[in-house]
Design an enzyme around this catalytic site. Structure first.
Site, PDB file in Angstrom:
ATOM      1  N   ARG A  11       0.859  -1.178   0.000  1.00  0.00           N
ATOM      2  CA  ARG A  11       0.000   0.000   0.000  1.00  0.00           C
ATOM      3  C   ARG A  11       0.901   1.236   0.000  1.00  0.00           C
ATOM      4  NH1 ARG A  11      -2.795  -0.298   5.190  1.00  0.00           N
ATOM      5  NH2 ARG A  11      -3.537   1.724   4.533  1.00  0.00           N
ATOM      6  N   LYS A  83      -2.270  -7.645  11.062  1.00  0.00           N
ATOM      7  CA  LYS A  83      -3.637  -7.545  11.582  1.00  0.00           C
ATOM      8  C   LYS A  83      -4.645  -7.125  10.514  1.00  0.00           C
ATOM      9  CE  LYS A  83      -4.095  -3.025  13.849  1.00  0.00           C
ATOM     10  NZ  LYS A  83      -4.705  -2.405  15.026  1.00  0.00           N
ATOM     11  N   ASP A  84      -4.171  -6.615   9.391  1.00  0.00           N
ATOM     12  CA  ASP A  84      -5.080  -6.259   8.298  1.00  0.00           C
ATOM     13  C   ASP A  84      -5.339  -7.433   7.343  1.00  0.00           C
ATOM     14  OD1 ASP A  84      -5.324  -3.654   9.191  1.00  0.00           O
ATOM     15  OD2 ASP A  84      -3.611  -2.956   8.016  1.00  0.00           O
ATOM     16  N   ARG A 134     -13.085  -3.218  18.672  1.00  0.00           N
ATOM     17  CA  ARG A 134     -12.369  -3.890  19.759  1.00  0.00           C
ATOM     18  C   ARG A 134     -11.933  -2.884  20.834  1.00  0.00           C
ATOM     19  NH1 ARG A 134      -7.085  -3.987  20.543  1.00  0.00           N
ATOM     20  NH2 ARG A 134      -6.746  -2.913  18.576  1.00  0.00           N
ATOM     21  N   ARG A 135     -11.341  -1.782  20.386  1.00  0.00           N
ATOM     22  CA  ARG A 135     -10.905  -0.761  21.355  1.00  0.00           C
ATOM     23  C   ARG A 135     -12.119  -0.119  22.017  1.00  0.00           C
ATOM     24  NH1 ARG A 135      -6.460   1.214  16.950  1.00  0.00           N
ATOM     25  NH2 ARG A 135      -4.806  -0.196  17.613  1.00  0.00           N
ATOM     26  N   ARG A 152     -11.033   8.162  11.139  1.00  0.00           N
ATOM     27  CA  ARG A 152     -10.488   7.362  10.038  1.00  0.00           C
ATOM     28  C   ARG A 152      -9.254   8.047   9.472  1.00  0.00           C
ATOM     29  NH1 ARG A 152     -12.830   4.171   6.515  1.00  0.00           N
ATOM     30  NH2 ARG A 152     -10.647   3.748   6.161  1.00  0.00           N
ATOM     31  N   ARG A 158      -4.723  10.923  11.417  1.00  0.00           N
ATOM     32  CA  ARG A 158      -5.363  10.843  12.741  1.00  0.00           C
ATOM     33  C   ARG A 158      -4.679  11.740  13.759  1.00  0.00           C
ATOM     34  NH1 ARG A 158      -7.484   4.772  13.576  1.00  0.00           N
ATOM     35  NH2 ARG A 158      -7.986   4.434  11.403  1.00  0.00           N
ATOM     36  N   CYS A 245     -11.761  -8.568  10.599  1.00  0.00           N
ATOM     37  CA  CYS A 245     -10.854  -7.658  11.291  1.00  0.00           C
ATOM     38  C   CYS A 245     -11.640  -6.565  11.991  1.00  0.00           C
ATOM     39  CB  CYS A 245      -9.818  -7.081  10.337  1.00  0.00           C
ATOM     40  SG  CYS A 245     -10.518  -6.029   9.081  1.00  0.00           S
TER      41      CYS A 245
HETATM   42  C1  DPM Z   1      -7.450  -3.144  11.947  1.00  0.00           C
HETATM   43  C2  DPM Z   1      -7.934  -2.347  12.998  1.00  0.00           C
HETATM   44  C3  DPM Z   1      -7.275  -1.110  12.884  1.00  0.00           C
HETATM   45  C4  DPM Z   1      -6.408  -1.187  11.748  1.00  0.00           C
HETATM   46  C5  DPM Z   1      -8.949  -2.783  14.008  1.00  0.00           C
HETATM   47  C6  DPM Z   1      -8.388  -3.031  15.397  1.00  0.00           C
HETATM   48  C7  DPM Z   1      -7.447   0.048  13.786  1.00  0.00           C
HETATM   49  C8  DPM Z   1      -8.573   0.962  13.380  1.00  0.00           C
HETATM   50  C9  DPM Z   1      -8.738   2.109  14.336  1.00  0.00           C
HETATM   51  C10 DPM Z   1      -7.816  -4.526  11.642  1.00  0.00           C
HETATM   52  N1  DPM Z   1      -6.566  -2.423  11.196  1.00  0.00           N
HETATM   53  O1  DPM Z   1      -7.217  -2.848  15.715  1.00  0.00           O
HETATM   54  O2  DPM Z   1      -9.196  -3.436  16.277  1.00  0.00           O
HETATM   55  O3  DPM Z   1      -8.058   2.218  15.366  1.00  0.00           O
HETATM   56  O4  DPM Z   1      -9.568   2.957  14.053  1.00  0.00           O
HETATM   57  C11 DPM Z   1      -3.989  -0.570  11.363  1.00  0.00           C
HETATM   58  C12 DPM Z   1      -2.963   0.054  12.118  1.00  0.00           C
HETATM   59  C13 DPM Z   1      -1.803  -0.742  11.970  1.00  0.00           C
HETATM   60  C14 DPM Z   1      -2.142  -1.802  11.137  1.00  0.00           C
HETATM   61  C15 DPM Z   1      -3.098   1.312  12.859  1.00  0.00           C
HETATM   62  C16 DPM Z   1      -3.509   1.179  14.308  1.00  0.00           C
HETATM   63  C17 DPM Z   1      -0.408  -0.533  12.501  1.00  0.00           C
HETATM   64  C18 DPM Z   1       0.004  -1.434  13.635  1.00  0.00           C
HETATM   65  C19 DPM Z   1       0.279  -2.882  13.355  1.00  0.00           C
HETATM   66  C20 DPM Z   1      -5.446  -0.150  11.199  1.00  0.00           C
HETATM   67  N2  DPM Z   1      -3.452  -1.654  10.767  1.00  0.00           N
HETATM   68  O5  DPM Z   1      -4.062   0.179  14.758  1.00  0.00           O
HETATM   69  O6  DPM Z   1      -3.262   2.153  15.032  1.00  0.00           O
HETATM   70  O7  DPM Z   1       1.095  -3.238  12.499  1.00  0.00           O
HETATM   71  O8  DPM Z   1      -0.305  -3.701  14.065  1.00  0.00           O
END
Ligand code: DPM
Length: 311
Positions: A11, A83-84, A134-135, A152, A158, A245
């Protein structure tokens, strides 16, 4: 070995590029005779920024375009935040490598006016930004007096929204901030008894074509065994619960020698119901540990909680 150029799909966000260029540099060190090239793409998740993540759905939101390119042989492997990456991959693709994990915890980032505050001392009604269910569910469970608001955009966007005063605090993954060299923005690491992290959080997943032995042999040099076992257990847990996710499902894992401990939770969106349990087993059977924990939480009513959210 090949003399052609090996194409890496990524990406375009700053975090994605930092991660992908780290992988490229490590592979160039390990294979000085090979040539790697990064091919960047936009995904649905990058384009749709005005809709809450949980409403867009989650089937490969941040991965599908990269996966299509690999299947069409335009690229050879893709670097993702693990996690994505959905727990069920498209036919013909596989998770070929899990890299060493950074701190998988969530982090609190506050507006400058709250720099003397922590989660326990932020005022009643403080506006907390997150689009992670989740958070949201876990923080509501512990801090029902906060006002939660969707946010978002990529990490930089953010942080800018927080600084401009739209929020009192936001929650981000510690790992993303660390990789972007922004650890100084981490105000508090949220302890795991308050927020269990997402499945795979803090690790990178490298996806490639199934059975592509040439590519597998290359990317495997970046694999970290303990992180792989932990993430396999976490992913099996999520897969068994059929969670994408974007569900209020969190985990924590620990590995000592061959002993893997997996804690998982499922919560309702209002944070009122929160089921949590732990399974300990041999790390060579990581998947089974995840399946066992999912079934344990099912017996306690996890399916009902998840079904209510789906409705
Ligand atoms: C996924 C979530 C989020 C990302 C859902 C979750 C966060 C969305 C949000 C599946 N992907 O965590 O419950 O907080 O609004 C994402 C981030 C990273 C990978 C950013 C983040 C970086 C950290 C990593 C977005 N995907 O979570 O702050 O590599 O784990």
């Amino acid at each position: 070995m090949t003399s052609r150029t090996i194409r890496i799909a990524s990406r375009k966000s700053q975090l994605a590029l930092v991660q992908t260029y780290w992988v490229k540099a490590e592979l160039e060190k390990a294979f000085p005779n090979l040539t790697f090239e990064v091919v960047t793409m936009e995904t649905q998740g990058d384009k749709i920024l005005d809709v809450s993540l949980s409403k867009i759905g989650d089937k490969g939101l941040f991965t599908q375009e990269l996966e299509d390119g690999m299947l069409k042989r335009e690229t050879d492997f893709a670097v993702h935040s693990l996690k994505d990456l959905p727990t069920n991959l498209p036919q013909g693709l596989m998770l070929g490598c899990v890299t060493k994990r950074e701190d998988p915890a969530d982090a609190l980032v506050v507006h400058a006016k709250h720099k003397d505050k922590q989660l326990d001392t932020l005022p009643q009604g403080a506006v907390i930004g997150t689009s992670s269910l989740r958070r949201l569910a876990q923080l509501r469970h512990h801090f029902p007096h906060f006002n939660f608001k969707d946010i978002r955009g990529n990490v930089n966007t953010r942080l800018a929204k927080l600084d401009s005063g739209d929020y009192d605090a936001i929650i981000l993954a510690a790992a993303g901030l660390q990789r972007l060299d922004m650890s100084d923005r981490i105000h508090q690491i949220i302890p795991s008894n308050i927020s269990l992290h997402a499945v795979g959080q803090g690790a990178l997943g490298i996806e490639c074509r199934e059975g592509d032995q040439e590519i597998l042999a290359i990317i495997k040099v970046l694999e970290d065994g303990p992180t792989r076992d932990r993430c396999y257990a976490e992913r099996a847990f999520l897969r068994t619960l059929e969670g994408g996710c974007q569900v209020p499902i969190g985990v924590n894992t620990n590995i000592e020698g061959d002993t893997l401990t997996l804690t998982g939770m499922v919560a309702s969106l209002d944070g009122q119901k929160l089921l949590k349990d732990t399974v300990i087993g041999n790390s060579h059977h990581a998947d089974q540990i995840g399946i066992d924990l999912a079934n344990l939480l099912r017996e306690k009513g996890a399916d009902q909680i998840l079904a209510e959210i789906e409705r």
